[in-house]
Motif scaffolding. Structure first.
Motif, PDB file in Angstrom:
ATOM      1  N   MET A 225       0.804  -1.187   0.328  1.00  0.00           N
ATOM      2  CA  MET A 225      -0.163   0.020   0.058  1.00  0.00           C
ATOM      3  C   MET A 225       0.888   1.166  -0.058  1.00  0.00           C
ATOM      4  SD  MET A 225      -2.831   1.301   2.637  1.00  0.00           S
ATOM      5  CE  MET A 225      -1.838   1.818   3.978  1.00  0.00           C
ATOM      6  N   PHE A 226       1.714   1.374   0.866  1.00  0.00           N
ATOM      7  CA  PHE A 226       2.894   2.523   0.979  1.00  0.00           C
ATOM      8  C   PHE A 226       3.426   2.790  -0.475  1.00  0.00           C
ATOM      9  CE2 PHE A 226       1.955   1.602   5.623  1.00  0.00           C
ATOM     10  CZ  PHE A 226       1.542   3.148   5.647  1.00  0.00           C
ATOM     11  N   ILE A 227       3.996   1.696  -0.971  1.00  0.00           N
ATOM     12  CA  ILE A 227       4.717   1.572  -2.211  1.00  0.00           C
ATOM     13  C   ILE A 227       3.874   2.269  -3.265  1.00  0.00           C
ATOM     14  CG2 ILE A 227       5.725   0.181  -4.247  1.00  0.00           C
ATOM     15  CD1 ILE A 227       6.685  -1.516  -2.033  1.00  0.00           C
ATOM     16  N   GLY A 228       2.407   2.026  -3.442  1.00  0.00           N
ATOM     17  CA  GLY A 228       1.459   2.361  -4.182  1.00  0.00           C
ATOM     18  C   GLY A 228       1.371   3.929  -3.916  1.00  0.00           C
ATOM     19  N   ILE A 229       1.166   4.417  -2.756  1.00  0.00           N
ATOM     20  CA  ILE A 229       1.116   5.859  -2.534  1.00  0.00           C
ATOM     21  C   ILE A 229       2.181   6.460  -2.962  1.00  0.00           C
ATOM     22  CG2 ILE A 229       0.485   7.550  -0.594  1.00  0.00           C
ATOM     23  CD1 ILE A 229      -0.953   5.278   0.912  1.00  0.00           C
ATOM     24  N   GLY A 230       3.287   5.918  -2.642  1.00  0.00           N
ATOM     25  CA  GLY A 230       4.685   6.785  -2.999  1.00  0.00           C
ATOM     26  C   GLY A 230       4.604   6.739  -4.521  1.00  0.00           C
ATOM     27  N   LEU A 231       4.445   5.757  -5.374  1.00  0.00           N
ATOM     28  CA  LEU A 231       4.365   6.019  -6.811  1.00  0.00           C
ATOM     29  C   LEU A 231       3.129   7.024  -7.254  1.00  0.00           C
ATOM     30  CD1 LEU A 231       4.506   2.075  -7.816  1.00  0.00           C
ATOM     31  CD2 LEU A 231       6.291   4.126  -8.149  1.00  0.00           C
ATOM     32  N   TRP A 232       2.126   7.077  -6.530  1.00  0.00           N
ATOM     33  CA  TRP A 232       0.959   7.881  -6.851  1.00  0.00           C
ATOM     34  C   TRP A 232       1.705   9.497  -6.646  1.00  0.00           C
ATOM     35  CZ3 TRP A 232      -3.825   6.934  -8.841  1.00  0.00           C
ATOM     36  CH2 TRP A 232      -4.651   8.247  -8.988  1.00  0.00           C
ATOM     37  N   VAL A 233       2.300   9.708  -5.585  1.00  0.00           N
ATOM     38  CA  VAL A 233       2.738  10.955  -5.253  1.00  0.00           C
ATOM     39  C   VAL A 233       3.844  11.275  -6.406  1.00  0.00           C
ATOM     40  CG1 VAL A 233       4.194  12.366  -3.574  1.00  0.00           C
ATOM     41  CG2 VAL A 233       2.117  10.881  -2.931  1.00  0.00           C
ATOM     42  N   LEU A 234       4.518  10.392  -6.800  1.00  0.00           N
ATOM     43  CA  LEU A 234       5.581  10.583  -7.732  1.00  0.00           C
ATOM     44  C   LEU A 234       5.169  10.808  -9.075  1.00  0.00           C
ATOM     45  CD1 LEU A 234       8.811  10.499  -8.213  1.00  0.00           C
ATOM     46  CD2 LEU A 234       8.495   7.960  -8.968  1.00  0.00           C
ATOM     47  N   LEU A 235       3.994  10.330  -9.516  1.00  0.00           N
ATOM     48  CA  LEU A 235       3.557  10.498 -10.712  1.00  0.00           C
ATOM     49  C   LEU A 235       2.716  11.939 -10.697  1.00  0.00           C
ATOM     50  CD1 LEU A 235       1.866   7.015 -11.619  1.00  0.00           C
ATOM     51  CD2 LEU A 235       3.436   8.304 -12.781  1.00  0.00           C
ATOM     52  N   SER A 236       2.206  12.424  -9.373  1.00  0.00           N
ATOM     53  CA  SER A 236       1.747  13.533  -9.432  1.00  0.00           C
ATOM     54  C   SER A 236       2.632  14.811  -9.608  1.00  0.00           C
ATOM     55  CB  SER A 236       1.020  13.886  -8.044  1.00  0.00           C
ATOM     56  OG  SER A 236       2.083  13.991  -6.945  1.00  0.00           O
ATOM     57  N   LEU A 237       3.969  14.649  -9.584  1.00  0.00           N
ATOM     58  CA  LEU A 237       4.884  15.526  -9.921  1.00  0.00           C
ATOM     59  C   LEU A 237       4.925  15.942 -11.404  1.00  0.00           C
ATOM     60  CD1 LEU A 237       8.069  14.436  -7.946  1.00  0.00           C
ATOM     61  CD2 LEU A 237       6.428  16.195  -7.314  1.00  0.00           C
TER      62      LEU A 237
END
Length: 85
Positions: A1-13
């Protein structure tokens, strides 16, 4: 879950439409990491003395880092700059 959230935040850049959800997910992950850190500290105090195994010390430090970086979302800018357009 935390990896997915981190990827989401990275994509939001890169994709600005994802930023509002990234801010919310970051705050939620910080709250979950804070809860996990508090429960880890509570478990370390079981038995009358404080003891963390070396692997739990690493987990505690990583969760503390997640808490700090996750709560930084409260200071993220909520509007898109018009200068960049």
């Amino acid at each position: 879950m935390f990896i997915g959230i981190g990827l989401w935040v990275l994509l939001s850049l890169r994709f600005t439409g994802l930023k509002p959800m990234a801010r919310i997910l970051s705050k939620i992950s910080a709250l979950l990491a804070l809860l996990g850190l508090m429960l880890l500290m509570l478990a370390a105090m079981t038995g009358g003395s404080f003891h963390l195994s070396p692997s739990n010390v690493v987990l505690a430090l990583l969760m503390a880092g997640m808490v700090i970086t996750g709560f930084s979302a409260f200071f993220w800018k909520s509007t898109i700059d018009t200068d960049s357009q």
